[in-house]
Design a protein around this motif. Structure first.
Motif, PDB file in Angstrom:
ATOM      1  N   THR A 517      11.261   9.211   2.679  1.00 44.72           N
ATOM      2  CA  THR A 517      10.571   9.173   3.967  1.00 44.72           C
ATOM      3  C   THR A 517       9.128   8.767   3.721  1.00 44.72           C
ATOM      4  OG1 THR A 517      11.973  10.933   4.846  1.00 44.72           O
ATOM      5  CG2 THR A 517       9.904  10.477   6.009  1.00 44.72           C
ATOM      6  N   VAL A 518       8.702   7.669   4.349  1.00 47.22           N
ATOM      7  CA  VAL A 518       7.339   7.160   4.225  1.00 47.22           C
ATOM      8  C   VAL A 518       6.690   7.356   5.589  1.00 47.22           C
ATOM      9  CG1 VAL A 518       5.916   5.162   3.628  1.00 47.22           C
ATOM     10  CG2 VAL A 518       8.127   5.511   2.483  1.00 47.22           C
ATOM     11  N   LEU A 519       5.878   8.400   5.703  1.00 47.64           N
ATOM     12  CA  LEU A 519       5.437   8.889   7.018  1.00 47.64           C
ATOM     13  C   LEU A 519       3.922   8.983   7.092  1.00 47.64           C
ATOM     14  CD1 LEU A 519       6.044  10.322   9.761  1.00 47.64           C
ATOM     15  CD2 LEU A 519       6.123  12.470   8.458  1.00 47.64           C
ATOM     16  N   GLY A 520       3.340   8.323   8.064  1.00 42.09           N
ATOM     17  CA  GLY A 520       1.934   8.524   8.378  1.00 42.09           C
ATOM     18  C   GLY A 520       0.982   8.150   7.264  1.00 42.09           C
ATOM     19  N   ASN A 521       1.153   6.966   6.690  1.00 40.86           N
ATOM     20  CA  ASN A 521       0.251   6.465   5.658  1.00 40.86           C
ATOM     21  C   ASN A 521      -0.590   5.316   6.204  1.00 40.86           C
ATOM     22  OD1 ASN A 521       1.508   7.855   3.045  1.00 40.86           O
ATOM     23  ND2 ASN A 521       3.200   7.065   4.278  1.00 40.86           N
ATOM     24  N   ILE A 522      -1.641   4.984   5.482  1.00 41.29           N
ATOM     25  CA  ILE A 522      -2.510   3.871   5.855  1.00 41.29           C
ATOM     26  C   ILE A 522      -2.525   2.862   4.720  1.00 41.29           C
ATOM     27  CG2 ILE A 522      -4.925   3.197   6.227  1.00 41.29           C
ATOM     28  CD1 ILE A 522      -5.309   5.849   7.706  1.00 41.29           C
ATOM     29  N   VAL A 523      -2.298   1.584   5.048  1.00 40.22           N
ATOM     30  CA  VAL A 523      -2.369   0.497   4.069  1.00 40.22           C
ATOM     31  C   VAL A 523      -3.294  -0.578   4.616  1.00 40.22           C
ATOM     32  CG1 VAL A 523      -1.113  -1.234   2.750  1.00 40.22           C
ATOM     33  CG2 VAL A 523      -0.020   0.959   3.284  1.00 40.22           C
ATOM     34  N   HIS A 524      -4.322  -0.918   3.836  1.00 38.34           N
ATOM     35  CA  HIS A 524      -5.292  -1.928   4.274  1.00 38.34           C
ATOM     36  C   HIS A 524      -5.579  -2.872   3.108  1.00 38.34           C
ATOM     37  CE1 HIS A 524      -8.402  -3.902   6.370  1.00 38.34           C
ATOM     38  NE2 HIS A 524      -9.434  -3.184   5.974  1.00 38.34           N
ATOM     39  N   VAL A 544       7.961   5.461   8.995  1.00 36.98           N
ATOM     40  CA  VAL A 544       7.691   5.976  10.337  1.00 36.98           C
ATOM     41  C   VAL A 544       6.213   6.336  10.470  1.00 36.98           C
ATOM     42  CG1 VAL A 544       8.256   7.771  12.016  1.00 36.98           C
ATOM     43  CG2 VAL A 544      10.039   6.907  10.469  1.00 36.98           C
ATOM     44  N   GLY A 545       5.580   5.900  11.557  1.00 36.67           N
ATOM     45  CA  GLY A 545       4.250   6.356  11.913  1.00 36.67           C
ATOM     46  C   GLY A 545       3.143   5.918  10.990  1.00 36.67           C
ATOM     47  N   ASN A 546       3.305   4.778  10.305  1.00 35.90           N
ATOM     48  CA  ASN A 546       2.287   4.286   9.389  1.00 35.90           C
ATOM     49  C   ASN A 546       1.335   3.319  10.090  1.00 35.90           C
ATOM     50  OD1 ASN A 546       3.459   5.358   6.698  1.00 35.90           O
ATOM     51  ND2 ASN A 546       5.204   4.333   7.657  1.00 35.90           N
ATOM     52  N   PHE A 547       0.184   3.105   9.493  1.00 33.42           N
ATOM     53  CA  PHE A 547      -0.811   2.157  10.004  1.00 33.42           C
ATOM     54  C   PHE A 547      -1.041   1.097   8.928  1.00 33.42           C
ATOM     55  CE2 PHE A 547      -1.612   6.190  12.039  1.00 33.42           C
ATOM     56  CZ  PHE A 547      -1.867   5.860  13.368  1.00 33.42           C
ATOM     57  N   TRP A 548      -0.945  -0.178   9.325  1.00 22.16           N
ATOM     58  CA  TRP A 548      -1.241  -1.258   8.390  1.00 22.16           C
ATOM     59  C   TRP A 548      -1.810  -2.439   9.143  1.00 22.16           C
ATOM     60  CZ3 TRP A 548       4.126   0.454   6.888  1.00 22.16           C
ATOM     61  CH2 TRP A 548       5.085   0.114   7.854  1.00 22.16           C
ATOM     62  N   ASP A 549      -2.226  -3.483   8.392  1.00 22.31           N
ATOM     63  CA  ASP A 549      -2.985  -4.564   9.029  1.00 22.31           C
ATOM     64  C   ASP A 549      -2.214  -5.876   9.136  1.00 22.31           C
ATOM     65  OD1 ASP A 549      -2.984  -5.439   6.415  1.00 22.31           O
ATOM     66  OD2 ASP A 549      -5.097  -5.008   6.044  1.00 22.31           O
TER      67      ASP A 549
END
Length: 599
Positions: A517-524, A544-549
């Motif tokens: 489960t990959v949940l709620g991470n940030i990748v920039h 699920v629920g991750n932020f990326w650009d």
């Protein structure tokens, strides 16, 4: 219950009582005193070290059978005096030897006899020196032969002591770097012939046999076509702060060093690492090591075998056969070691239980820094790892190991496929709130298998990973991590910034990864935040629920066994501001990294 206390000082004597006013001189003497009292412990046993450098003549070995463990519910604690207070002192445990017999040549290079030593590292006034190297690899037009190389340049014939040369092949596989020794150089007026050391060169040709059809053309790939790095020859000593070892003197090896501005013989301290192990342990339990700086250890593996045949992470070839891995007709194939051997560490504990390593500094080390193998209930907390030839922290086949609040940076300086943190087939491992930056390949690696389950990778800050090699990421997981989402791996709340080389993924689930489960991470600022198509394919992986650009390839048509839901793409140019404006994003940023050191 009252504590039993012993003291160690460089100004002490081993025939003293080990009291505050009559301390022991060496860790070995303190260890013997501890062994005499552990069977009847009625409180913790605390060994405090006063400020100074302790040069070990032999490794410090902890063994439960010898009485090194805590008993009766109490602990044996080795620590810097004043640990955890404003009065904490600096303690260095060194496996090195100070070089004193320097002379200066007309070219300004210092030389010193070092017997049969062949150091791969050198520390000068506390800073690492680099092995002398030739930029650009072999000169001229180079052709690979069955036994080595031929070049139309005659320059290699002028390099003295050719058998001390080592060739480097970064990217021999995109995720691998090989090192191979030279046997001899000969030639004539028009060409030079380089013969490589055997059997390492033949083994390398077998290991790095690959086809990459996905790259176009006929898939031909030869990572050994020519070396791009050549090291350890006095002919390359052009830059201040570099060294080389020559073996042409009949009485032994000679260390050559070109000093930096301001360095002077008699005032500058140069240290050659001697020991391959600083600290080791077997079956020890209820032990604490805190407040130490572990320095100047080596590893002679490449010298003994004629090379370093790296495959992935800490794994290399040293024995056995090779296994062909078919990646699919449209991709190609690679070969891997059938019996991979793991990189050793200069500090290692095997089958340890209820052991804590806290507030230590691991630096200027020639192998991996720390290895926990078959451990249970081990805490690795608030340590610093830097200037390490190999990996920072490695955990193998262990249970309930906690890796928290550590700083790991500038590792893999010699073995560049090494991860900052590596977890191999372990149970209920927690990797949380660590800060990792400036590493040559993956930041955190978790490899699965039959016994792997319950790994938690939580709220780590990983910046500037993948500095040298390709095909990796800030966090990398492979193979099954359990048998259900409930018992699988959780990757949550991590921040990954600046994954540098090409063909990389911020959060990389690879090679049959499952139950993650990959949940709620940030990748920039990664090439691609995740990949959904790998071989063997992903199974039961949820993003699920991750932020990326940027939007990952194939996001709208994921494999049937992969879930992608609730992820958010934010503008690359204003990503930091945009993610902070989202409450969930701001919370992830606030929690990631070492506690008390948010950024």
């Amino acid at each position: 219950m009252p504590e039993t206390r012993f003291f160690v000082s460089p100004d002490g004597r081993d025939d003293w009582a080990g009291s505050a006013d009559r301390p022991f001189a060496t860790p070995k003497a303190a260890q013997e005193a501890v062994r005499a009292v552990t069977a009847g412990m009625t409180g913790d046993v605390v060994v405090s070290f006063t400020a100074g450098v302790h040069h070990l003549e032999e490794p410090l070995v902890f063994d439960d059978a010898s009485g090194d463990s805590g008993t009766n519910g109490f602990r044996v604690i080795y620590q810097a005096q004043g640990y955890g207070t404003a009065d904490q002192v600096e303690i260095e445990v060194s496996g090195g030897r100070v070089i004193t017999d320097w002379t200066t040549g007309d070219d300004g290079v210092w030389t010193a006899p070092i017997g049969d030593l062949a150091p791969r590292r050198l520390t000068v006034d506390g800073r690492p020196a680099a092995r002398a190297s030739r930029a650009g690899g072999l000169p001229g037009r180079v052709t690979k032969t069955n036994g080595g190389y031929v070049t139309d340049s005659t320059e290699p014939q002028s390099w003295p002591d050719p058998s001390g040369l080592e060739f480097g092949y970064p990217g021999v596989y995109p995720w691998s770097e090989a090192k191979l020794a030279v046997a001899s150089i000969s030639g004539d007026a028009s060409s030079s012939t380089i013969i490589m050391a055997q059997p390492a060169f033949d083994h390398a040709k077998s290991l790095y046999d690959a086809k990459w059809y996905g790259a176009g053309g006929d898939g031909t790939w030869d990572g050994l076509a020519a070396p791009s790095v050549i090291e350890n020859n006095v002919a390359f000593l052009t830059e201040p702060g570099t060294f080389a070892v020559s073996r042409t003197d009949a009485e032994g090896h000679v260390l050559h060093y070109r000093p930096r501005p301001g360095e002077k013989i008699g005032k500058t301290v140069a240290v050659v690492p001697m020991l391959e192990t600083l600290v080791s342990g077997q079956d020890v339990h209820d032990l604490v090591l805190r407040g130490f700086t572990f320095t100047d250890a080596t590893w002679y593996g490449p010298t003994r075998t004629g090379g370093y045949l790296h495959y992935h992470g800490n794994a290399r070839f040293e024995r056995g056969d090779f296994q062909k891995i078919d990646l699919g007709a449209d991709v190609g194939y690679v070969h891997v070691p059938a019996e991979p051997v793991q990189l050793p560490a200069n500090v290692s504990l095997t089958s340890a239980r209820r052991v804590t390593l806290e507030g230590n500094h691991f630096t200027r080390l020639g192998a991996g820094a720390l290895l926990i193998e078959n451990g249970t209930d081990v805490e690795i907390r608030a340590n610093v790892f830097d200037e390490i030839s190999g990996s920072g922290i490695a955990v193998h086949t262990s249970t309930r190991v906690s890796v928290e609040d550590n700083l790991v940076h500038h590792i893999g300086t010699e073995y560049r496929g090494s991860p900052a943190v590596l977890v191999v087939e372990s149970v209920e491992t927690t990797v949380a709130h660590n800060e990792i930056h400036d590493v040559p390949h993956n930041g955190i690696v978790v490899t699965g298998g039959e016994r792997a389950r319950g790994t938690q990778v939580i709220s780590n800050l990983v910046e500037r990973s993948m500095g040298k090699l390709m095909d990796g990421g800030g966090i990398y997981l492979s193979a099954p991590q359990g048998s259900s989402f409930a018992g699988g791996a959780m990757v949550r709340g991590n921040v990954i910034r600046d994954v540098l080389t090409s063909y990389n993924f911020g959060l990389y689930a690879d090679y049959g990864a499952a139950w993650i489960t990959v949940l709620g991470n940030i990748v920039h600022r990664a090439d691609i935040p995740i990949t959904l198509q790998v071989g063997p394919p992903l199974e039961n992986v949820a993003f699920v629920g991750n932020f990326w650009d940027t939007l990952p390839d194939g996001y709208d048509t994921p494999p049937a066994t992969v879930t992608v839901a609730g992820n958010t793409v934010l503008p690359k140019e204003s990503f930091d501001e945009a993610v902070r404006a989202v409450p969930a994003g701001a919370d992830i940023l606030a929690q990631a990294g070492r506690r008390g050191l948010r950024r």
